[in-house]
Design an enzyme around this catalytic site. Structure first.
Site, PDB file in Angstrom:
ATOM      1  N   LYS A   1      85.300  38.182   9.081  1.00  0.00           N
ATOM      2  CA  LYS A   1      84.270  38.868   9.878  1.00  0.00           C
ATOM      3  C   LYS A   1      84.727  39.112  11.324  1.00  0.00           C
ATOM      4  O   LYS A   1      84.397  40.136  11.916  1.00  0.00           O
ATOM      5  CB  LYS A   1      82.949  38.079   9.841  1.00  0.00           C
ATOM      6  CG  LYS A   1      82.299  38.107   8.449  1.00  0.00           C
ATOM      7  CD  LYS A   1      80.957  37.403   8.448  1.00  0.00           C
ATOM      8  CE  LYS A   1      80.408  37.324   7.034  1.00  0.00           C
ATOM      9  NZ  LYS A   1      79.082  36.695   6.976  1.00  0.00           N
TER      10      LYS A   1
ATOM     11  N   ASP B   1      73.839  40.184   9.037  1.00  0.00           N
ATOM     12  CA  ASP B   1      73.430  38.801   8.728  1.00  0.00           C
ATOM     13  C   ASP B   1      72.180  38.389   9.523  1.00  0.00           C
ATOM     14  O   ASP B   1      71.241  37.836   8.949  1.00  0.00           O
ATOM     15  CB  ASP B   1      74.575  37.813   9.029  1.00  0.00           C
ATOM     16  CG  ASP B   1      75.645  37.826   7.950  1.00  0.00           C
ATOM     17  OD1 ASP B   1      75.348  38.246   6.812  1.00  0.00           O
ATOM     18  OD2 ASP B   1      76.791  37.420   8.251  1.00  0.00           O
TER      19      ASP B   1
HETATM   20  P1  NAP Z   1      82.245  28.038   9.446  1.00  0.00           P
HETATM   21  O1  NAP Z   1      82.543  29.101  10.441  1.00  0.00           O
HETATM   22  O2  NAP Z   1      83.356  27.309   8.779  1.00  0.00           O
HETATM   23  O3  NAP Z   1      81.293  26.954  10.205  1.00  0.00           O
HETATM   24  C1  NAP Z   1      80.962  25.759   9.642  1.00  0.00           C
HETATM   25  C2  NAP Z   1      79.907  25.044  10.498  1.00  0.00           C
HETATM   26  O4  NAP Z   1      79.528  23.880   9.757  1.00  0.00           O
HETATM   27  C3  NAP Z   1      80.393  24.561  11.862  1.00  0.00           C
HETATM   28  O5  NAP Z   1      79.321  24.590  12.780  1.00  0.00           O
HETATM   29  C4  NAP Z   1      80.834  23.126  11.572  1.00  0.00           C
HETATM   30  O6  NAP Z   1      80.775  22.277  12.700  1.00  0.00           O
HETATM   31  C5  NAP Z   1      79.757  22.729  10.580  1.00  0.00           C
HETATM   32  N1  NAP Z   1      80.170  21.627   9.710  1.00  0.00           N
HETATM   33  C6  NAP Z   1      81.138  21.636   8.770  1.00  0.00           C
HETATM   34  N2  NAP Z   1      81.204  20.439   8.154  1.00  0.00           N
HETATM   35  C7  NAP Z   1      80.249  19.653   8.731  1.00  0.00           C
HETATM   36  C8  NAP Z   1      79.810  18.310   8.531  1.00  0.00           C
HETATM   37  N3  NAP Z   1      80.377  17.537   7.604  1.00  0.00           N
HETATM   38  N4  NAP Z   1      78.786  17.845   9.280  1.00  0.00           N
HETATM   39  C9  NAP Z   1      78.180  18.641  10.205  1.00  0.00           C
HETATM   40  N5  NAP Z   1      78.560  19.909  10.449  1.00  0.00           N
HETATM   41  C10 NAP Z   1      79.580  20.414   9.712  1.00  0.00           C
HETATM   42  O7  NAP Z   1      81.349  28.608   8.262  1.00  0.00           O
HETATM   43  P2  NAP Z   1      80.378  29.896   8.293  1.00  0.00           P
HETATM   44  O8  NAP Z   1      81.135  31.115   7.943  1.00  0.00           O
HETATM   45  O9  NAP Z   1      79.602  29.883   9.556  1.00  0.00           O
HETATM   46  O10 NAP Z   1      79.421  29.595   7.050  1.00  0.00           O
HETATM   47  C11 NAP Z   1      78.480  28.529   7.108  1.00  0.00           C
HETATM   48  C12 NAP Z   1      77.473  28.659   5.974  1.00  0.00           C
HETATM   49  O11 NAP Z   1      76.693  29.833   6.116  1.00  0.00           O
HETATM   50  C13 NAP Z   1      78.081  28.717   4.573  1.00  0.00           C
HETATM   51  O12 NAP Z   1      77.421  27.769   3.779  1.00  0.00           O
HETATM   52  C14 NAP Z   1      77.771  30.124   4.088  1.00  0.00           C
HETATM   53  O13 NAP Z   1      77.515  30.145   2.683  1.00  0.00           O
HETATM   54  C15 NAP Z   1      76.475  30.410   4.833  1.00  0.00           C
HETATM   55  N6  NAP Z   1      76.198  31.869   4.971  1.00  0.00           N
HETATM   56  C16 NAP Z   1      75.201  32.387   4.217  1.00  0.00           C
HETATM   57  C17 NAP Z   1      74.888  33.730   4.330  1.00  0.00           C
HETATM   58  C18 NAP Z   1      73.762  34.287   3.498  1.00  0.00           C
HETATM   59  O14 NAP Z   1      73.657  35.515   3.396  1.00  0.00           O
HETATM   60  N7  NAP Z   1      72.927  33.464   2.918  1.00  0.00           N
HETATM   61  C19 NAP Z   1      75.625  34.565   5.199  1.00  0.00           C
HETATM   62  C20 NAP Z   1      76.648  33.997   5.953  1.00  0.00           C
HETATM   63  C21 NAP Z   1      76.944  32.644   5.830  1.00  0.00           C
HETATM   64  P3  NAP Z   1      82.048  22.154  13.721  1.00  0.00           P
HETATM   65  O15 NAP Z   1      81.904  23.285  14.696  1.00  0.00           O
HETATM   66  O16 NAP Z   1      81.867  20.821  14.365  1.00  0.00           O
HETATM   67  O17 NAP Z   1      83.289  22.241  12.880  1.00  0.00           O
END
Ligand code: NAP
Length: 308
Positions: A87, A123
């Site tokens: 993205k 989103d």
């Molecule tokens: P990302 O960029 O990898 O970010 C992950 C986030 O989760 C960060 O804030 C990270 O914190 C946190 N995290 C990871 N492991 C953790 C833990 N064990 N404890 C607490 N915090 C933790 O991922 P992303 O692209 O933003 O996606 C995140 C989620 O959004 C996914 O589950 C995805 O399926 C969902 N999503 C859904 C839609 C939809 O249409 N429904 C659209 C987009 C995304 P740190 O900063 O400390 O690493």
């Protein structure tokens, strides 16, 4: 898992897509991408709307992302969706992006206009529609606690909350510095005379039980934008003792079944919903960008919810 095409299929001129029936003119780029549900509901929408275009998954490794975006016009594509991890790369690849995409630092929808690529992010607006549909309330009227404010989805949701100027926004992140930086960036959107009680309208806190308890006492909606909850074995994101029935929970994770967070929220009598509605509405908004007409939402919803 569905059929997946390669970035080289596109970069090589896209002949394989011309030969399909209907010809593929839309796609989702990702790595991995085989799990993406987007082709299922977009192809259902295209059929229902009588548009002779197919939508395919394309596996795009990071080193081919820029070439794949630039190959879209020559391959006759109308556009593409973009998922993890491209993205931010999509924002860099497009010739022009809308305000929300620029502020959120990411593009999930590319539209081809001649030789130019236009970038959008659906989103955040998709989440706004999802919250309205699930809870019959508007995001802008809510005090929001956002878990996972340091990730791509978290940032996009936080920026949307700021653009809506929601009542309150609490940014929660494991790495506190990321949430603090984002809070500082968005602070100007929360500097109004709106009175919400003895608490700041925007705050950043770590995943800490005491801090969470304090903030949840001044919250309406908790959004999970972390990746925790995608696997059944994931630990609880917040202690179940903090969950009260007056709160609403929206988990952007849309793996089959309920996440641990939503199981705990349901057990506590709180209203909750998972990320399928956000997925649906971000897709419907992409359709509207590509075709400049309303998406057949019921057909898309039916296709999405009938999946095993
Ligand atoms: P990302 O960029 O990898 O970010 C992950 C986030 O989760 C960060 O804030 C990270 O914190 C946190 N995290 C990871 N492991 C953790 C833990 N064990 N404890 C607490 N915090 C933790 O991922 P992303 O692209 O933003 O996606 C995140 C989620 O959004 C996914 O589950 C995805 O399926 C969902 N999503 C859904 C839609 C939809 O249409 N429904 C659209 C987009 C995304 P740190 O900063 O400390 O690493």
């Amino acid at each position: 898992m569905g059929e997946v095409y390669s970035a080289d299929d596109l970069i090589g001129g896209g002949e394989v897509f011309f030969d399909m029936d209907p010809p593929a003119r839309l796609s989702v780029f990702g790595d991995p991408v085989a799990h993406s549900k987007s082709p299922i509901f977009h192809n259902a929408a295209l059929r229902a709307a009588g548009i002779n275009v197919g939508y395919v998954r394309i596996h795009v490794p990071a080193e081919k992302a820029q070439a794949a975006f630039r190959a879209l016009p020559k391959a006759g594509f109308l556009g593409t969706n973009v998922t993890i991890p491209h993205k931010a790369a999509a924002l860099a690849a497009v010739d022009e992006a809308d305000d929300y995409a620029r502020r959120s630092g990411s593009v999930n929808t590319v539209a081809v206009e001649g030789e130019r690529l236009l970038g959008f992010n659906t989103d955040g607006p998709g989440l706004v529609r999802a919250i309205h549909e699930e809870f019959s309330v508007d995001l802008r009227d809510l005090r929001v606690v956002l878990l996972g404010a340091g990730g791509g989805a978290g940032r996009a949701i936080a920026v949307q909350c700021a653009m809506e100027s929601c009542e309150r926004l609490v940014l929660v992140n494991r790495t506190l510095e990321k949430a603090q930086a984002l809070a500082a960036e968005l602070a100007s959107s929360f500097q109004t005379d709106r009175l919400v009680g003895p608490v700041d309208r925007i705050q950043a806190i770590p995943f800490d039980e005491t801090a969470l308890r304090q903030q949840l006492a001044h919250a309406d909606l908790v959004i999970n934008a972390t990746s925790v909850g995608m696997r059944r074995t994931d630990p609880p994101l917040i202690p179940s003792a903090l969950i009260t029935p007056n709160l609403m929970f929206y988990d952007t994770v849309y793996a089959s079944g309920k996440s641990r967070l939503l199981e705990d929220a349901t057990a506590a009598g709180a209203r909750c919903a998972n990320g399928l509605s956000m997925l649906l509405h971000q897709g419907a908004l992409s359709f509207e960008i590509w075709f400049n007409r309303p998406a057949p939402l019921d057909v898309m919803r039916q296709a999405l919810t009938s999946l095993p």
